[in-house]
Design a protein around this motif. Structure first.
Motif, PDB file in Angstrom:
ATOM      1  N   SER A 134       0.820  -1.211   0.000  1.00 21.34           N
ATOM      2  CA  SER A 134       0.000   0.000   0.000  1.00 21.34           C
ATOM      3  C   SER A 134       0.854   1.261   0.000  1.00 21.34           C
ATOM      4  O   SER A 134       0.501   2.255  -0.631  1.00 21.34           O
ATOM      5  N   SER A 176       0.464   3.796  -3.270  1.00 21.32           N
ATOM      6  CA  SER A 176      -0.223   5.071  -3.037  1.00 21.32           C
ATOM      7  C   SER A 176       0.375   6.244  -3.812  1.00 21.32           C
ATOM      8  O   SER A 176      -0.379   6.995  -4.425  1.00 21.32           O
ATOM      9  N   TRP A 217      -0.252  10.921   0.620  1.00 23.67           N
ATOM     10  CA  TRP A 217       0.422   9.630   0.481  1.00 23.67           C
ATOM     11  C   TRP A 217      -0.013   8.676   1.591  1.00 23.67           C
ATOM     12  O   TRP A 217      -0.353   7.529   1.337  1.00 23.67           O
ATOM     13  N   MET A 221      -3.813   7.725   1.165  1.00 21.44           N
ATOM     14  CA  MET A 221      -3.987   6.751   0.090  1.00 21.44           C
ATOM     15  C   MET A 221      -3.483   5.375   0.514  1.00 21.44           C
ATOM     16  O   MET A 221      -4.063   4.350   0.159  1.00 21.44           O
ATOM     17  N   ALA A 222      -2.400   5.332   1.282  1.00 21.32           N
ATOM     18  CA  ALA A 222      -1.889   4.054   1.777  1.00 21.32           C
ATOM     19  C   ALA A 222      -2.904   3.390   2.701  1.00 21.32           C
ATOM     20  O   ALA A 222      -3.099   2.175   2.652  1.00 21.32           O
TER      21      ALA A 222
END
Length: 61
Positions: free
Chosen positions: A13, A17, A46, A49-50
């Motif tokens: 992830s 991301s 970042w 999104m992860a």
């Protein structure tokens, strides 16, 4: 809890991301929008999104 699987999902992830963020930014730029982001904003996006990718990879019970 399987630690190896959890760490692998986290690494995946974290790698995916920024790729997804830059794909979205490039698509917006090709449509005519102009975005400028500071380092802090990029870092926060970042991480968010992860988290979203990590939640999408986990199986629902």
């Amino acid at each position: 809890m399987d630690y190896k699987k959890s760490i692998l999902r986290l690494v995946i992830s974290l790698i995916l991301s920024p790729i997804i963020v830059y794909i979205v930014l490039l698509a917006a730029k090709s449509a005519g929008a102009s975005y400028e982001m500071t380092h802090g904003e990029t870092f926060i996006i970042w991480l968010l999104m992860a988290i979203v990718i990590n939640l999408s990879l986990t199986k629902k019970a």
